[in-house]
Write an enzyme that holds these catalytic residues in place. Structure first.
Site, PDB file in Angstrom:
ATOM      1  N   GLU A   1     -33.935  22.902   0.092  1.00  0.00           N
ATOM      2  CA  GLU A   1     -34.037  21.696  -0.723  1.00  0.00           C
ATOM      3  C   GLU A   1     -35.418  21.076  -0.497  1.00  0.00           C
ATOM      4  O   GLU A   1     -36.002  21.249   0.573  1.00  0.00           O
ATOM      5  CB  GLU A   1     -32.957  20.662  -0.341  1.00  0.00           C
ATOM      6  CG  GLU A   1     -31.659  20.795  -1.110  1.00  0.00           C
ATOM      7  CD  GLU A   1     -30.760  21.927  -0.607  1.00  0.00           C
ATOM      8  OE1 GLU A   1     -30.908  22.309   0.577  1.00  0.00           O
ATOM      9  OE2 GLU A   1     -29.928  22.422  -1.366  1.00  0.00           O
TER      10      GLU A   1
ATOM     11  N   THR B   1     -32.631  21.725  -4.961  1.00  0.00           N
ATOM     12  CA  THR B   1     -32.225  23.044  -4.468  1.00  0.00           C
ATOM     13  C   THR B   1     -33.115  24.137  -5.052  1.00  0.00           C
ATOM     14  O   THR B   1     -33.240  24.251  -6.269  1.00  0.00           O
ATOM     15  CB  THR B   1     -30.760  23.289  -4.868  1.00  0.00           C
ATOM     16  OG1 THR B   1     -29.954  22.281  -4.264  1.00  0.00           O
ATOM     17  CG2 THR B   1     -30.285  24.647  -4.406  1.00  0.00           C
TER      18      THR B   1
ATOM     19  N   GLU C   1     -23.829  19.339   1.709  1.00  0.00           N
ATOM     20  CA  GLU C   1     -23.941  19.526   0.275  1.00  0.00           C
ATOM     21  C   GLU C   1     -22.571  19.541  -0.387  1.00  0.00           C
ATOM     22  O   GLU C   1     -22.424  19.157  -1.542  1.00  0.00           O
ATOM     23  CB  GLU C   1     -24.718  20.793  -0.049  1.00  0.00           C
ATOM     24  CG  GLU C   1     -25.447  20.608  -1.359  1.00  0.00           C
ATOM     25  CD  GLU C   1     -25.538  21.838  -2.177  1.00  0.00           C
ATOM     26  OE1 GLU C   1     -24.995  22.860  -1.760  1.00  0.00           O
ATOM     27  OE2 GLU C   1     -26.132  21.749  -3.257  1.00  0.00           O
TER      28      GLU C   1
ATOM     29  N   HIS D   1     -21.828  21.895 -12.505  1.00  0.00           N
ATOM     30  CA  HIS D   1     -22.187  22.144 -11.107  1.00  0.00           C
ATOM     31  C   HIS D   1     -20.990  21.925 -10.176  1.00  0.00           C
ATOM     32  O   HIS D   1     -20.923  22.519  -9.095  1.00  0.00           O
ATOM     33  CB  HIS D   1     -23.388  21.294 -10.695  1.00  0.00           C
ATOM     34  CG  HIS D   1     -24.184  21.949  -9.605  1.00  0.00           C
ATOM     35  ND1 HIS D   1     -24.676  23.235  -9.705  1.00  0.00           N
ATOM     36  CD2 HIS D   1     -24.528  21.527  -8.361  1.00  0.00           C
ATOM     37  CE1 HIS D   1     -25.291  23.563  -8.582  1.00  0.00           C
ATOM     38  NE2 HIS D   1     -25.216  22.544  -7.745  1.00  0.00           N
TER      39      HIS D   1
ATOM     40  N   CYS E   1     -28.120  28.547  -9.363  1.00  0.00           N
ATOM     41  CA  CYS E   1     -27.081  27.965 -10.229  1.00  0.00           C
ATOM     42  C   CYS E   1     -27.535  26.682 -10.919  1.00  0.00           C
ATOM     43  O   CYS E   1     -27.074  26.379 -12.023  1.00  0.00           O
ATOM     44  CB  CYS E   1     -25.840  27.646  -9.416  1.00  0.00           C
ATOM     45  SG  CYS E   1     -25.522  28.809  -8.102  1.00  0.00           S
TER      46      CYS E   1
ATOM     47  N   CYS F   1     -26.690  29.028   0.423  1.00  0.00           N
ATOM     48  CA  CYS F   1     -26.931  28.607  -0.963  1.00  0.00           C
ATOM     49  C   CYS F   1     -27.970  29.544  -1.570  1.00  0.00           C
ATOM     50  O   CYS F   1     -29.043  29.737  -1.011  1.00  0.00           O
ATOM     51  CB  CYS F   1     -27.436  27.162  -0.963  1.00  0.00           C
ATOM     52  SG  CYS F   1     -28.091  26.625  -2.551  1.00  0.00           S
TER      53      CYS F   1
ATOM     54  N   CYS G   1     -19.211  28.668  -5.070  1.00  0.00           N
ATOM     55  CA  CYS G   1     -20.085  29.263  -4.042  1.00  0.00           C
ATOM     56  C   CYS G   1     -19.541  28.984  -2.647  1.00  0.00           C
ATOM     57  O   CYS G   1     -19.655  29.815  -1.746  1.00  0.00           O
ATOM     58  CB  CYS G   1     -21.504  28.733  -4.172  1.00  0.00           C
ATOM     59  SG  CYS G   1     -21.694  26.982  -3.749  1.00  0.00           S
TER      60      CYS G   1
ATOM     61  N   TYR H   1     -19.244  25.052  -7.506  1.00  0.00           N
ATOM     62  CA  TYR H   1     -19.019  25.055  -6.065  1.00  0.00           C
ATOM     63  C   TYR H   1     -18.008  26.097  -5.619  1.00  0.00           C
ATOM     64  O   TYR H   1     -17.584  26.133  -4.458  1.00  0.00           O
ATOM     65  CB  TYR H   1     -18.721  23.637  -5.562  1.00  0.00           C
ATOM     66  CG  TYR H   1     -20.031  22.885  -5.358  1.00  0.00           C
ATOM     67  CD1 TYR H   1     -21.199  23.346  -5.981  1.00  0.00           C
ATOM     68  CD2 TYR H   1     -20.139  21.771  -4.561  1.00  0.00           C
ATOM     69  CE1 TYR H   1     -22.403  22.705  -5.809  1.00  0.00           C
ATOM     70  CE2 TYR H   1     -21.351  21.117  -4.378  1.00  0.00           C
ATOM     71  CZ  TYR H   1     -22.475  21.591  -5.009  1.00  0.00           C
ATOM     72  OH  TYR H   1     -23.681  20.958  -4.829  1.00  0.00           O
TER      73      TYR H   1
HETATM   74 FE1  SF4 Z   1     -26.384  26.421  -4.051  1.00  0.00          FE
HETATM   75 FE2  SF4 Z   1     -23.769  26.499  -4.528  1.00  0.00          FE
HETATM   76 FE3  SF4 Z   1     -25.342  24.774  -5.871  1.00  0.00          FE
HETATM   77 FE4  SF4 Z   1     -25.442  27.423  -6.316  1.00  0.00          FE
HETATM   78  S1  SF4 Z   1     -23.713  26.048  -6.702  1.00  0.00           S
HETATM   79  S2  SF4 Z   1     -27.174  26.060  -6.112  1.00  0.00           S
HETATM   80  S3  SF4 Z   1     -25.134  28.236  -4.261  1.00  0.00           S
HETATM   81  S4  SF4 Z   1     -24.895  24.817  -3.647  1.00  0.00           S
HETATM   82 FE    FE Z   2     -25.747  21.904  -5.269  1.00  0.00          FE
END
Ligand code: SF4
Ligand code: FE
Length: 488
Positions: free
Chosen positions: A258, A191, A447, A293, A104, A100, A299, A297
């Site tokens: 976190e 986060t 997560e 958000h 974001c 992570c 990510c 994801y």
């Molecule tokens: Fe972390 Fe993914 Fe959330 Fe970005 S979107 S803060 S990388 S968990």
């Molecule tokens: Fe998150």
């Protein structure tokens, strides 16, 4: 100010008087703390890649407010193309860090607050939007990392904020003064909060009138008086404290973070308040932030790329890359990963312009995206563990590999395919362990379940956005139902 480099970002954190606690003690130097540092390195990549000509189109853009070149993490999406570039940036970052990268949440908070404040002002005659624009320009110009903070501890889940025995279970306005407000409470699971220059606070649920004191959005510097954090520990985190830790970390450079962020009577000046008791708009802000958000994801797809690659390498080192069941498992991992990606893309391409001019993702598809994310990374992780074999969790340590007596034995018996290097094989297995069970598993597994809202939160949104009535009408027409004959 120009875009910071990763190094400048790290140095900028040293100038903050961040109060953070870990293992019951205050951390005097969070920047160089071996448990915290990998998470700082991940954020630093959001700066370094912005200077890389190969990625600058994804990582940077032009501010619609100032015309300056800014990091995309500080941008208000101005088109569907911006929404798509956002997730491409996130997949890239997941591939580069296998963890992570934290920045974001601030980007998603910027976008949710931007459009919501516009709509509050329109109805209520307040001036939150102008205030927020000034704050946003400050963040853009200084290239800041912002912890977009939503989740409250929530206490007794069966009770609303104002019904809680302890009012601090939700962040609330304790006092209104002429020049600002005093707030109290905490935000959980935050986060990147310790790696952020700013905290940008939002309410966590739709509120009713009696909860008005909890309908509050504001920004404070991370080192503001009364703000402190307690670090969230991760599985296998103390491996990072071992001398010369490397192989056993799986990923010796990057990580996530976190923390529990506590607001112990914190003063917020008027110019940093973006919602103050407008409880009717709490739900809109929550829905939009959560939607952005859930799109973010993407990510997980980037981290999934690394995990799939590691599983394929493990098969190579085991000498079985051509076994049909292995090939099929890797295809399945890719199918799952690209299905998550398809949803991220779909909710971006179906984005719409809000009244403020900023673009919002399609909320139904963003929620479908996140619902898939609550499942698929678990399946991908299961398949990676299947391919890796039990050695991933029974393997001797790095010190055994390097030990005078144990080293030759470990070398001999942990060898896989003829000609393959034993240490490389161990490194790949540790990387899989890190993503599926170790420090990075916070971001990749649990997560995926609870981040941006637990699965039930998406199901509620799918029910709300799915327009079931129109589907029933379609079926009525095709089946030629005469509803006048029905008596229910
Ligand atoms: Fe972390 Fe993914 Fe959330 Fe970005 S979107 S803060 S990388 S968990
Ligand atoms: Fe998150």
């Amino acid at each position: 100010m120009t875009l910071m480099t990763g190094k400048e970002y790290v140095e900028s954190l040293r100038n903050l008087d961040i109060k953070v606690y870990m293992f019951g003690e205050k951390v005097e130097n969070p920047v160089d703390n071996p448990i915290i540092r990998p998470s700082i390195n991940s954020v630093a990549m959001t700066y370094d890649l912005a200077h890389d000509p190969e990625y600058e189109d994804l990582m940077t853009t032009t501010s619609h407010l100032t015309g300056n070149r800014i990091n995309r993490f500080c941008h208000i999406h101005q088109s569907k193309e911006d929404l798509v570039k956002k997730i491409k940036m996130q997949r890239l970052m997941g591939q580069k860090t296998a963890s992570c990268f934290q920045r974001c949440v601030g980007m998603d908070a910027f976008n949710a607050i931007y459009s919501t404040t516009y709509e509050i002002d329109k109805e209520k005659g307040t001036n939150y939007h102008e205030r927020f624009k000034k704050y946003l320009v400050y963040c853009q110009d200084n290239d800041l990392v912002v912890d977009g903070a939503m989740t409250d501890p929530k206490g007794d889940r069966g009770l609303s904020p104002s019904q809680q025995e302890d009012p601090d279970m939700y962040v609330h306005i304790k006092e209104i003064r002429e020049d600002g407000i005093v707030v109290r409470g905490a935000k959980a699971h935050q986060t990147g909060s310790i790696n952020s220059h700013e905290h940008l606070i939002m309410p966590t649920i739709a509120m009713r009138e009696e909860d008005a004191a909890y309908a509050v959005s504001f920004a404070v510097p991370t080192d503001a008086k009364g703000v402190f954090m307690i670090y969230g520990r991760q599985s296998c985190d103390t491996r990072k404290l071992e001398d010369d830790a490397d192989i056993d970390l799986g990923n010796n450079t990057f990580g996530g973070q976190e923390a529990l962020v506590i607001f112990d009577d914190v003063f917020v000046p008027n110019e940093r308040i973006f919602m103050c008791k407008e409880w009717e708009y709490s739900g809109m802000l929550v829905e939009r932030f959560a939607g952005y958000h859930r799109q973010s994801y993407a990510c997980k797809t980037g981290v999934g790329d690394v995990l799939i690659g590691a599983a394929a390498l493990a098969a190579d080192y085991n000498g079985v890359p051509k076994a049909s069941h292995i090939k099929d498992k890797i295809i399945e991992m890719q199918h799952l990963n690209e299905t998550m990606w398809a949803c991220s893309l779909a909710c971006s391409y179906e984005g719409v312009k809000t009244e403020s001019g900023g673009y919002l993702i399609d909320l139904l598809l963003a929620n479908v995206c996140k619902q898939n994310v609550t499942r698929f990374p678990y399946d991908i992780a299961r398949l990676a563990e299947d391919i890796a074999g039990g050695l991933m969790v029974t393997m001797p340590s790095e010190k055994d590999l390097k030990g005078n007596f144990t080293g030759p034995w470990v070398e001999k018996f942990l060898k896989g395919k003829i000609g393959a290097d034993t240490e490389n094989r161990m490194r790949v297995l540790r990387l899989i362990e890190n993503i599926t069970l170790g420090t990075a598993a916070v971001g990749y597994r649990t997560e995926s379940m609870h981040g941006a809202g637990s699965p039930q939160a998406q199901r509620i949104m799918i029910a709300r956005q799915g327009n079931l009535e129109s589907k029933k009408e379609m079926a009525r027409k095709i089946a030629h139902l005469d509803v006048s004959k029905d008596n229910f």
